[in-house]
Design an enzyme around this catalytic site. Structure first.
Site, PDB file in Angstrom:
ATOM      1  N   LYS A 112      72.427 -36.146 -31.828  1.00  0.00           N
ATOM      2  CA  LYS A 112      74.073 -36.856 -31.504  1.00  0.00           C
ATOM      3  C   LYS A 112      74.413 -37.829 -32.716  1.00  0.00           C
ATOM      4  O   LYS A 112      75.508 -38.701 -32.674  1.00  0.00           O
ATOM      5  CB  LYS A 112      73.601 -38.624 -30.373  1.00  0.00           C
ATOM      6  CG  LYS A 112      73.923 -37.339 -28.703  1.00  0.00           C
ATOM      7  CD  LYS A 112      73.490 -38.355 -27.767  1.00  0.00           C
ATOM      8  CE  LYS A 112      73.368 -36.650 -26.893  1.00  0.00           C
ATOM      9  NZ  LYS A 112      72.906 -37.826 -25.805  1.00  0.00           N
ATOM     10  N   LYS A 194      71.160 -25.237 -25.493  1.00  0.00           N
ATOM     11  CA  LYS A 194      71.270 -25.484 -23.680  1.00  0.00           C
ATOM     12  C   LYS A 194      71.846 -25.885 -23.161  1.00  0.00           C
ATOM     13  O   LYS A 194      72.842 -26.432 -23.003  1.00  0.00           O
ATOM     14  CB  LYS A 194      70.005 -26.868 -23.913  1.00  0.00           C
ATOM     15  CG  LYS A 194      70.250 -27.632 -23.995  1.00  0.00           C
ATOM     16  CD  LYS A 194      69.463 -28.562 -23.725  1.00  0.00           C
ATOM     17  CE  LYS A 194      70.124 -30.230 -24.272  1.00  0.00           C
ATOM     18  NZ  LYS A 194      69.810 -31.488 -23.503  1.00  0.00           N
ATOM     19  N   LYS A 197      75.447 -30.806 -20.056  1.00  0.00           N
ATOM     20  CA  LYS A 197      76.913 -31.770 -19.483  1.00  0.00           C
ATOM     21  C   LYS A 197      78.539 -32.193 -19.746  1.00  0.00           C
ATOM     22  O   LYS A 197      79.462 -32.245 -19.560  1.00  0.00           O
ATOM     23  CB  LYS A 197      76.447 -33.223 -18.244  1.00  0.00           C
ATOM     24  CG  LYS A 197      75.434 -33.186 -17.811  1.00  0.00           C
ATOM     25  CD  LYS A 197      74.890 -34.764 -17.074  1.00  0.00           C
ATOM     26  CE  LYS A 197      73.590 -35.236 -16.655  1.00  0.00           C
ATOM     27  NZ  LYS A 197      72.955 -36.017 -16.893  1.00  0.00           N
TER      28      LYS A 197
HETATM   29  P1  TYM Z   1      69.694 -35.719 -18.395  1.00  0.00           P
HETATM   30  O1  TYM Z   1      70.334 -36.594 -17.301  1.00  0.00           O
HETATM   31  O2  TYM Z   1      70.057 -35.355 -19.135  1.00  0.00           O
HETATM   32  O3  TYM Z   1      69.291 -35.094 -17.236  1.00  0.00           O
HETATM   33  C1  TYM Z   1      68.685 -34.443 -15.933  1.00  0.00           C
HETATM   34  C2  TYM Z   1      67.804 -33.975 -16.209  1.00  0.00           C
HETATM   35  O4  TYM Z   1      67.764 -32.085 -16.115  1.00  0.00           O
HETATM   36  C3  TYM Z   1      67.128 -31.799 -17.075  1.00  0.00           C
HETATM   37  N1  TYM Z   1      68.331 -30.689 -18.314  1.00  0.00           N
HETATM   38  C4  TYM Z   1      68.114 -29.491 -17.988  1.00  0.00           C
HETATM   39  N2  TYM Z   1      67.290 -28.879 -17.310  1.00  0.00           N
HETATM   40  C5  TYM Z   1      66.732 -27.356 -17.485  1.00  0.00           C
HETATM   41  N3  TYM Z   1      67.951 -26.626 -18.466  1.00  0.00           N
HETATM   42  C6  TYM Z   1      68.654 -27.318 -19.186  1.00  0.00           C
HETATM   43  N4  TYM Z   1      69.611 -26.808 -19.987  1.00  0.00           N
HETATM   44  C7  TYM Z   1      68.556 -28.847 -19.001  1.00  0.00           C
HETATM   45  N5  TYM Z   1      69.986 -30.320 -18.867  1.00  0.00           N
HETATM   46  C8  TYM Z   1      69.486 -30.769 -18.827  1.00  0.00           C
HETATM   47  C9  TYM Z   1      66.297 -32.696 -17.721  1.00  0.00           C
HETATM   48  O5  TYM Z   1      65.409 -32.849 -18.723  1.00  0.00           O
HETATM   49  C10 TYM Z   1      66.754 -34.425 -16.678  1.00  0.00           C
HETATM   50  O6  TYM Z   1      65.026 -34.575 -16.221  1.00  0.00           O
HETATM   51  N6  TYM Z   1      67.039 -39.054 -20.707  1.00  0.00           N
HETATM   52  C11 TYM Z   1      67.180 -38.381 -18.781  1.00  0.00           C
HETATM   53  C12 TYM Z   1      66.779 -39.309 -17.878  1.00  0.00           C
HETATM   54  C13 TYM Z   1      66.594 -40.858 -17.901  1.00  0.00           C
HETATM   55  C14 TYM Z   1      64.542 -40.089 -16.998  1.00  0.00           C
HETATM   56  C15 TYM Z   1      64.218 -41.371 -17.605  1.00  0.00           C
HETATM   57  C16 TYM Z   1      64.564 -39.080 -17.024  1.00  0.00           C
HETATM   58  C17 TYM Z   1      66.173 -41.499 -18.152  1.00  0.00           C
HETATM   59  N7  TYM Z   1      64.826 -42.461 -18.444  1.00  0.00           N
HETATM   60  C18 TYM Z   1      62.391 -41.731 -16.289  1.00  0.00           C
HETATM   61  C19 TYM Z   1      62.638 -39.116 -15.824  1.00  0.00           C
HETATM   62  C20 TYM Z   1      62.729 -40.527 -16.781  1.00  0.00           C
HETATM   63  C21 TYM Z   1      68.300 -37.357 -19.447  1.00  0.00           C
HETATM   64  O7  TYM Z   1      69.015 -38.139 -20.160  1.00  0.00           O
HETATM   65  O8  TYM Z   1      68.708 -36.754 -18.708  1.00  0.00           O
END
Ligand code: TYM
Length: 328
Positions: A112, A194, A197
């Site tokens: 990013k 991947k 969003k």
């Molecule tokens: P975020 O909001 O981008 O995504 C939420 C969850 O979805 C999973 N994910 C995927 N799994 C499979 N295939 C995909 N294409 C895919 N895209 C996203 C992500 O791995 C995630 O589990 N940093 C994190 C949010 C966060 C968090 C935390 C998670 C902040 N603090 C503490 C766990 C514990 C994030 O941006 O997820």
């Protein structure tokens, strides 16, 4: 012994089947025999500019979606990150124990951070806030998709580092939990990236609230190869392999069985069936989302979650501050 589970999703809209199959599905399963805490990580969402009105709306949308997929706020703590001051509080302490070198190696930051000079500090230190989210609740297990693996490793490294300095029971060292199937769902229009969003093309993903016709369009138009054989081979046939993974994850039918069933069939027939399987799986989620999003119960659940999360967070902060020598 019951384990403590923590995870979160950013309220950025367009929550898709990758988020569901990689993370949300696990949230629901883990509720059965663990103590679960699920957060809407709104402070993470502002690492990149967000429209305030839209962010507010997305926070409630995401909370409603948690509940619509089956997260039960009477069993699990469901709350909004910025309602609990402990996250930012602990993040600072962790930041004083994290290295700029290790943070600059985070692939998400590198992806990013196109413009070095004006990348917000928050984008750089984001993984430390994530570590704070996890460590604040003495979490044992963190269910996430594969793209978060590096952040979980960093969390473990910081926890161990602080434990070595201030006493080994300062933090619980957590483990990531990744599903064999669904941990990395690829974009439908580009199976080498991947599903995300933020991708520009809506046809790259299937959002959980998409209409059946939209689901069908995205799947029918998805990128596949030209040899026409329905066979799982992620390296040489990434498009069809991704579709097999999605089919299998939603239907519970193993990919090998799907290969057998569709032997000799064209991609068209396979995609048509897959579109139906996905649309049928999303229909009940959409129905219950519409109900929950309107209800007073949503606001009540988040208020209750705020109280429960704060009580847990305050306990940890008291312990950590004592260890470190902060306060009086
Ligand atoms: P975020 O909001 O981008 O995504 C939420 C969850 O979805 C999973 N994910 C995927 N799994 C499979 N295939 C995909 N294409 C895919 N895209 C996203 C992500 O791995 C995630 O589990 N940093 C994190 C949010 C966060 C968090 C935390 C998670 C902040 N603090 C503490 C766990 C514990 C994030 O941006 O997820």
């Amino acid at each position: 012994m019951t384990k403590r589970v923590f995870s979160g999703v950013q309220p950025t809209g367009n929550i898709h089947i990758g988020n569901y199959l990689g993370a949300l599905k696990q949230f629901v399963q883990l509720q059965e025999d663990n103590e679960c805490i699920y957060c809407i990580v709104d402070m993470h969402a502002i690492t990149l500019p967000k429209d305030p009105k839209e962010l507010r709306k997305n926070i409630l949308d995401t909370a409603a979606l948690y509940m619509a997929v089956g997260v039960d706020p009477s069993r699990s703590v469901v709350f909004v990150q910025s309602d609990v001051p402990g996250h930012a509080d602990l993040a600072w302490i962790l930041m004083c124990n994290a290295y700029t070198g290790e943070l600059s190696r985070m692939t998400q930051f590198k992806d990013k951070n196109r413009d070095n000079e004006s990348a917000p500090m928050g984008l750089f230190s984001y993984p430390v806030l994530m570590a704070a989210d996890i460590l604040l609740y003495d979490s044992d297990i963190v269910p996430v998709g594969n793209d978060q693996k590096q952040h979980i490793e960093l969390t473990r490294d910081i926890a161990v580092r602080i434990n070595n300095k201030y006493g080994k029971d300062t933090f619980v060292v957590p483990d990531g939990r990744f599903l064999k199937e669904g941990a990395r769902i690829m974009a439908l229009d580009d199976p080498m990236s991947k599903m995300s969003k933020s991708a520009e093309s809506a046809l790259s993903r299937i959002s959980l609230l998409d209409e059946a016709a939209t689901v069908k369009k995205a799947i029918m138009r998805s990128t596949t190869d030209s040899d026409g054989e329905i066979r799982f081979d992620a390296e040489n046939k990434p498009g069809i392999s991704n579709l097999l993974t999605i089919y299998s994850a939603f239907s519970g039918v193993p990919a090998t069985e799907l290969e057998r069933r569709y032997r000799g069939e064209g991609y068209g027939a396979f995609k048509k069936d897959l579109a139906e399987v996905v649309a049928e799986s999303l229909a009940p989620i959409k129905r219950s989302y519409a109900e929950i999003r309107q209800s007073e119960e949503l606001i009540r659940a988040l208020k209750d979650g705020e109280e429960r999360a704060n009580a847990l967070a305050e306990k940890t902060m008291k312990r950590v501050k004592e260890r470190i020598g902060l306060g009086r």
